[in-house]
Design a protein around this motif. Structure first.
Motif, PDB file in Angstrom:
ATOM      1  N   LYS A  52       0.757  -1.220   0.059  1.00 42.40           N
ATOM      2  CA  LYS A  52      -0.154  -0.200   0.060  1.00 42.40           C
ATOM      3  C   LYS A  52       0.922   1.214   0.110  1.00 42.40           C
ATOM      4  N   ARG A  53       0.272   2.256  -0.544  1.00 44.23           N
ATOM      5  CA  ARG A  53       1.128   3.587  -0.782  1.00 44.23           C
ATOM      6  C   ARG A  53       0.214   4.665  -0.529  1.00 44.23           C
ATOM      7  N   PRO A  54       0.988   6.004  -0.219  1.00 45.78           N
ATOM      8  CA  PRO A  54       2.081   6.105   0.150  1.00 45.78           C
ATOM      9  C   PRO A  54       2.515   5.375   1.423  1.00 45.78           C
ATOM     10  N   LEU A  55       3.782   5.252   1.726  1.00 46.43           N
ATOM     11  CA  LEU A  55       4.268   4.319   2.857  1.00 46.43           C
ATOM     12  C   LEU A  55       5.308   5.245   3.264  1.00 46.43           C
ATOM     13  N   LEU A  56       5.249   5.644   4.742  1.00 40.78           N
ATOM     14  CA  LEU A  56       6.234   6.542   5.348  1.00 40.78           C
ATOM     15  C   LEU A  56       6.777   6.141   6.436  1.00 40.78           C
ATOM     16  N   ASP A  57       8.037   5.950   6.431  1.00 41.14           N
ATOM     17  CA  ASP A  57       8.569   5.516   7.800  1.00 41.14           C
ATOM     18  C   ASP A  57       9.426   6.633   8.402  1.00 41.14           C
ATOM     19  N   THR A  58       8.913   7.058   9.536  1.00 38.02           N
ATOM     20  CA  THR A  58       9.732   8.228  10.085  1.00 38.02           C
ATOM     21  C   THR A  58      10.842   7.586  10.938  1.00 38.02           C
ATOM     22  N   GLY A  59      10.863   6.678  11.247  1.00 40.02           N
ATOM     23  CA  GLY A  59      12.263   5.924  12.214  1.00 40.02           C
ATOM     24  C   GLY A  59      11.448   5.720  13.498  1.00 40.02           C
ATOM     25  N   ASP A  60      10.591   6.477  13.754  1.00 36.60           N
ATOM     26  CA  ASP A  60       9.877   6.234  15.090  1.00 36.60           C
ATOM     27  C   ASP A  60       8.226   5.868  14.615  1.00 36.60           C
ATOM     28  N   ARG A  61       7.842   5.826  13.582  1.00 36.84           N
ATOM     29  CA  ARG A  61       6.233   5.386  13.223  1.00 36.84           C
ATOM     30  C   ARG A  61       6.371   5.181  11.852  1.00 36.84           C
ATOM     31  N   VAL A  62       5.486   4.094  11.386  1.00 42.21           N
ATOM     32  CA  VAL A  62       5.127   3.783  10.013  1.00 42.21           C
ATOM     33  C   VAL A  62       3.689   3.995   9.745  1.00 42.21           C
ATOM     34  N   VAL A  63       3.614   5.102   8.680  1.00 36.18           N
ATOM     35  CA  VAL A  63       2.257   5.417   8.349  1.00 36.18           C
ATOM     36  C   VAL A  63       2.014   4.841   6.912  1.00 36.18           C
ATOM     37  N   VAL A  64       0.907   4.180   6.913  1.00 41.15           N
ATOM     38  CA  VAL A  64       0.352   3.534   5.434  1.00 41.15           C
ATOM     39  C   VAL A  64      -0.730   4.073   4.906  1.00 41.15           C
ATOM     40  N   GLY A  65      -0.619   4.463   3.736  1.00 39.86           N
ATOM     41  CA  GLY A  65      -1.741   5.544   3.008  1.00 39.86           C
ATOM     42  C   GLY A  65      -1.945   6.832   3.594  1.00 39.86           C
ATOM     43  N   PHE A  66      -2.838   7.555   2.886  1.00 42.64           N
ATOM     44  CA  PHE A  66      -2.653   8.887   3.227  1.00 42.64           C
ATOM     45  C   PHE A  66      -3.898   9.320   4.093  1.00 42.64           C
ATOM     46  N   LYS A  67      -3.630   9.571   5.391  1.00 41.54           N
ATOM     47  CA  LYS A  67      -4.799  10.056   6.141  1.00 41.54           C
ATOM     48  C   LYS A  67      -4.108  11.348   6.673  1.00 41.54           C
ATOM     49  N   ARG A  68      -4.725  12.563   6.264  1.00 50.06           N
ATOM     50  CA  ARG A  68      -4.288  13.857   6.388  1.00 50.06           C
ATOM     51  C   ARG A  68      -4.033  14.244   7.907  1.00 50.06           C
ATOM     52  N   ASP A  69      -4.938  13.817   8.745  1.00 50.31           N
ATOM     53  CA  ASP A  69      -4.845  13.789  10.096  1.00 50.31           C
ATOM     54  C   ASP A  69      -3.486  13.278  10.618  1.00 50.31           C
ATOM     55  N   GLU A  70      -3.314  12.021  10.274  1.00 48.78           N
ATOM     56  CA  GLU A  70      -2.171  11.458  10.850  1.00 48.78           C
ATOM     57  C   GLU A  70      -0.862  12.064  10.339  1.00 48.78           C
ATOM     58  N   TYR A  71      -0.729  12.598   8.969  1.00 46.74           N
ATOM     59  CA  TYR A  71       0.419  13.492   8.676  1.00 46.74           C
ATOM     60  C   TYR A  71       0.298  14.807   9.392  1.00 46.74           C
ATOM     61  N   ALA A  72      -0.678  15.366   9.733  1.00 43.66           N
ATOM     62  CA  ALA A  72      -0.655  16.393  10.374  1.00 43.66           C
ATOM     63  C   ALA A  72      -0.032  16.349  11.781  1.00 43.66           C
ATOM     64  N   GLU A  73      -0.104  15.233  12.311  1.00 46.87           N
ATOM     65  CA  GLU A  73       0.469  15.016  13.719  1.00 46.87           C
ATOM     66  C   GLU A  73       1.864  14.689  13.646  1.00 46.87           C
ATOM     67  N   LEU A  74       2.414  14.450  12.435  1.00 46.09           N
ATOM     68  CA  LEU A  74       3.818  14.143  12.476  1.00 46.09           C
ATOM     69  C   LEU A  74       4.629  15.320  12.764  1.00 46.09           C
ATOM     70  N   PRO A  75       5.887  15.165  13.411  1.00 49.19           N
ATOM     71  CA  PRO A  75       6.707  16.328  13.693  1.00 49.19           C
ATOM     72  C   PRO A  75       7.283  16.803  12.465  1.00 49.19           C
ATOM     73  N   HIS A  76       7.500  18.248  12.437  1.00 44.48           N
ATOM     74  CA  HIS A  76       7.721  18.863  11.113  1.00 44.48           C
ATOM     75  C   HIS A  76       9.252  19.219  10.969  1.00 44.48           C
TER      76      HIS A  76
END
Length: 76
Positions: A52-76
């Motif tokens: 599944k995409r997008p697939l984001l591994d921040t090192g602390d957390r893995v986010v699969v799929g785009f969920k605006r709320d989850e991406y907004a919570e990620l540190p900038h």
């Protein structure tokens, strides 16, 4: 890396069963992938579009799929 992703989010979250690639697989391959992590891993390595995409591994957390709320919570 695939082992890490499966360990973090689980196979059901990572395996893209809505993709064209998934639908082109033989039903026995689909069932094997659902039943066995080894089978699913082999299929995902041979067919990366089964991830599944997008697939984001921040090192602390893995986010699969785009969920605006989850991406907004990620540190900038």
């Amino acid at each position: 890396m695939l082992e890490h992703l499966i360990g973090q989010v689980g196979l059901a979250t990572l395996l893209n069963t809505r993709s064209t690639t998934w639908h082109s697989l033989d039903p026995s391959e689909q069932q094997a992938a659902k039943d066995s992590v080894d089978s699913a891993r082999s299929l995902m390595l041979a067919n990366p579009t089964l991830l599944k995409r997008p697939l984001l591994d921040t090192g602390d957390r893995v986010v699969v799929g785009f969920k605006r709320d989850e991406y907004a919570e990620l540190p900038h």
